[in-house]
Design a protein around this motif. Structure first.
Motif, mmCIF file in Angstrom:
data_model
loop_
_atom_site.group_PDB
_atom_site.id
_atom_site.type_symbol
_atom_site.label_atom_id
_atom_site.label_comp_id
_atom_site.label_asym_id
_atom_site.label_seq_id
_atom_site.Cartn_x
_atom_site.Cartn_y
_atom_site.Cartn_z
ATOM 1 N N ALA A 31 29.135 40.726 35.562
ATOM 2 C CA ALA A 31 29.747 40.816 34.240
ATOM 3 C C ALA A 31 29.723 42.249 33.725
ATOM 4 O O ALA A 31 30.718 42.743 33.179
ATOM 5 C CB ALA A 31 29.018 39.892 33.258
ATOM 6 N N MET A 32 28.594 42.930 33.896
ATOM 7 C CA MET A 32 28.487 44.304 33.420
ATOM 8 C C MET A 32 29.464 45.224 34.149
ATOM 9 O O MET A 32 30.078 46.109 33.535
ATOM 10 C CB MET A 32 27.051 44.804 33.597
ATOM 11 N N GLN A 33 29.645 45.023 35.434
ATOM 12 C CA GLN A 33 30.598 45.831 36.188
ATOM 13 C C GLN A 33 32.019 45.604 35.673
ATOM 14 O O GLN A 33 32.805 46.550 35.517
ATOM 15 C CB GLN A 33 30.523 45.481 37.682
ATOM 16 N N GLN A 87 39.712 34.162 29.917
ATOM 17 C CA GLN A 87 39.184 35.057 30.942
ATOM 18 C C GLN A 87 37.693 34.796 31.119
ATOM 19 O O GLN A 87 36.928 34.797 30.152
ATOM 20 C CB GLN A 87 39.401 36.526 30.559
ATOM 21 N N ASP A 88 37.286 34.568 32.342
ATOM 22 C CA ASP A 88 35.878 34.420 32.698
ATOM 23 C C ASP A 88 35.302 35.811 32.909
ATOM 24 O O ASP A 88 35.805 36.581 33.733
ATOM 25 C CB ASP A 88 35.766 33.576 33.970
ATOM 26 N N ILE A 89 34.251 36.140 32.171
ATOM 27 C CA ILE A 89 33.654 37.474 32.275
ATOM 28 C C ILE A 89 33.132 37.765 33.680
ATOM 29 O O ILE A 89 32.982 38.906 34.086
ATOM 30 C CB ILE A 89 32.524 37.632 31.234
ATOM 31 N N ARG A 90 32.869 36.703 34.452
ATOM 32 C CA ARG A 90 32.353 36.878 35.813
ATOM 33 C C ARG A 90 33.450 37.237 36.804
ATOM 34 O O ARG A 90 33.167 37.553 37.957
ATOM 35 C CB ARG A 90 31.642 35.600 36.248
ATOM 36 N N THR A 91 34.689 37.182 36.356
ATOM 37 C CA THR A 91 35.839 37.482 37.208
ATOM 38 C C THR A 91 36.454 38.809 36.783
ATOM 39 O O THR A 91 36.589 39.082 35.585
ATOM 40 C CB THR A 91 36.895 36.366 37.094
ATOM 41 N N ASP A 118 38.032 34.827 26.244
ATOM 42 C CA ASP A 118 37.011 33.784 26.304
ATOM 43 C C ASP A 118 37.284 32.891 27.505
ATOM 44 O O ASP A 118 38.444 32.755 27.933
ATOM 45 C CB ASP A 118 37.005 32.946 25.017
ATOM 46 N N ILE A 119 36.245 32.283 28.024
ATOM 47 C CA ILE A 119 36.397 31.390 29.170
ATOM 48 C C ILE A 119 37.131 30.105 28.782
ATOM 49 O O ILE A 119 37.667 29.398 29.629
ATOM 50 C CB ILE A 119 35.012 31.064 29.773
ATOM 51 N N SER A 120 37.155 29.814 27.470
ATOM 52 C CA SER A 120 37.827 28.617 26.963
ATOM 53 C C SER A 120 38.662 28.971 25.741
ATOM 54 O O SER A 120 38.265 29.801 24.922
ATOM 55 C CB SER A 120 36.798 27.551 26.585
ATOM 56 N N SER A 121 39.809 28.315 25.605
ATOM 57 C CA SER A 121 40.656 28.528 24.430
ATOM 58 C C SER A 121 40.384 27.496 23.342
ATOM 59 O O SER A 121 41.080 27.468 22.324
ATOM 60 C CB SER A 121 42.136 28.454 24.839
ATOM 61 N N ALA A 122 39.371 26.645 23.539
ATOM 62 C CA ALA A 122 39.128 25.519 22.635
ATOM 63 C C ALA A 122 38.906 25.941 21.186
ATOM 64 O O ALA A 122 39.227 25.195 20.266
ATOM 65 C CB ALA A 122 37.922 24.707 23.122
#
Length: 306
Positions: A159-161, A125-129, A102-106
Motif C-alpha cells: 500500500a505504501m509503495q 480502487q483497492d489500495i493494495r493494487t 475506496d475499495i467500495s462505492s457503498a
C-alpha cells in the motif's frame, strides 16, 4: 485408533462450522471492522469535525504547505467528507482536482448531491493494487485516515509503495490513524470495562492479521519506501478540555460500530446478532461510566514528503 479418529473428525467438523461463520463476516478479499450502511456513513461524517479539531482545526496537517496545491487524493475516502471540506481550508482560488478512492462505492454520495465548484471524482480502487498510470505522479497531497481497521499488516508495504507512486516529487503524504490504545480513560487504576473492550479489539486485530501499532509501522514504511522529512505527530484529548464532550460522544459511537465485528474476530462470540447484543450492553455500560470519568482519545498523524 478409531476413537482418536472419531475425536479428530468431530473437532474438524466444529472447526469447519466456525470457519464458515467467520468467513461470512470476514472474507479473504478484505478485513474491515466497521459496516458500510447509511447509519455508519452518518457516523463517519459526524466524526470528521472531531478528528480535524484534534489535529489543529484543518483537514490538512499544519506542517504541510498549502500555497501551491492543485491536485489532492483521498484514499479510503468513504463518504468523501474529508475531500468535501478541503477547499475551504486552502488559500488558492484556483479550481482543484479532487479524487476520492475506496475499495467500495457503498458510501459514496449520490452524484446529484455533489455541489463542489471544483473538479471532483470518486473511483473504486483497492489500495493494495497499483493505481492506473494516469494517477501516478499526479497529486500534491495524498490523505488517508483510519486504515488500521481495514488493512492486514502484510498489506502495508504494498500500500505504501502504491501511495508513493501517486505523489508528484515534493508532494506530501498525510496518514491519520490510531493504534489499539486509541481510546482510554483518565483514571487510575484503569476501568476493568475499558480494559475489557480494548482487549476485545486488540485480540481481533491480532487474530485477523491486522496491525496493532499501525502509526509506528506507517512511519517506518514511509522512510523505507523513500519519503523524506517523515514525522509522526501524536495527539490526545486528555489536555484539551474543549474536546472532552466530543471525545465522549465519538468513543461511544465508534465502540458501538467497532465492537460487534471485533467480538466475532476475537472468537468471543460466533454470530453477528449475539455480538451486536453483547456490544450494545457493553457500550451502554461504558456510556454510563463515562458520565463520571474522562474518556481519552489518542491519535497519530504521519506526514512525509516525496
Amino acid at each position: 485408533m478409531g476413537a482418536l479418529y472419531a475425536l479428530l473428525s468431530k473437532a474438524w467438523q466444529r472447526a469447519r462450522k466456525f470457519l464458515a461463520r467467520f468467513s461470512s463476516f470476514y472474507s479473504d478479499k478484505e478485513v474491515y471492522l466497521l459496516d458500510r450502511n447509511p447509519l455508519e456513513s452518518s457516523r463517519l461524517n459526524a466524526q470528521h469535525k472531531f478528528l480535524v479539531d484534534l489535529i489543529g482545526g484543518s483537514p490538512i496537517h499544519p506542517s504541510i504547505p498549502t500555497e501551491n496545491i492543485t491536485a489532492v487524493a483521498d484514499i479510503a475516502t468513504g463518504t468523501g467528507i474529508w475531500l468535501f471540506t478541503l477547499p475551504a481550508a486552502l488559500p488558492t482560488t484556483n479550481t482543484l482536482y479532487l479524487h476520492g478512492f475506496d475499495i467500495s462505492s457503498a458510501q459514496f454520495p449520490n452524484q446529484t448531491d455533489l455541489k463542489s465548484t471544483h473538479e471532483f471524482h470518486l473511483s473504486i480502487q483497492d489500495i493494495r493494487t497499483r493505481f492506473p498510470p494516469e494517477h501516478r505522479n499526479r497529486y500534491d497531497i495524498i490523505h488517508l485516515r483510519l486504515l488500521a481497521g481495514a488493512l492486514k499488516q502484510e498489506d502495508y508495504p504494498r500500500a505504501m509503495q502504491n501511495i508513493y507512486e501517486l505523489l508528484k516529487p515534493g508532494g506530501y503524504l498525510q496518514w491519520d490513524d490510531g493504534d489499539t490504545s486509541v481510546f482510554d480513560t483518565a483514571e487510575d487504576p484503569r476501568s476493568p470495562l475499558a480494559v475489557r473492550m480494548q482487549n476485545i479489539i486488540s485480540s481481533a486485530v491480532v487474530k485477523l492479521g491486522m496491525c496493532p501499532d499501525a502509526p509506528t509501522l506507517i512511519e517506518h514504511l514511509a522512510r523505507e519506501v523513500g519519503f523524506e522529512d517523515t514525522v509522526r505527530y501524536s495527539y490526545t484529548t486528555l489536555d484539551r478540555p474543549y474536546l472532552h464532550d466530543a471525545a465522549r460522544t465519538w468513543l461511544v459511537e465508534v465502540l458501538r460500530s467497532l465492537l460487534p465485528k471485533s467480538m466475532v474476530g476475537s472468537g468471543e462470540v460466533a454470530d453477528e446478532k449475539t455480538a451486536v447484543d453483547r456490544a450494545e450492553s457493553l457500550v451502554g455500560e461504558f456510556e454510563g461510566h463515562c458520565k463520571d470519568i474522562l474518556p481519552v482519545v489518542n491519535w497519530h498523524v504521519v506526514v512525509a514528503r516525496k
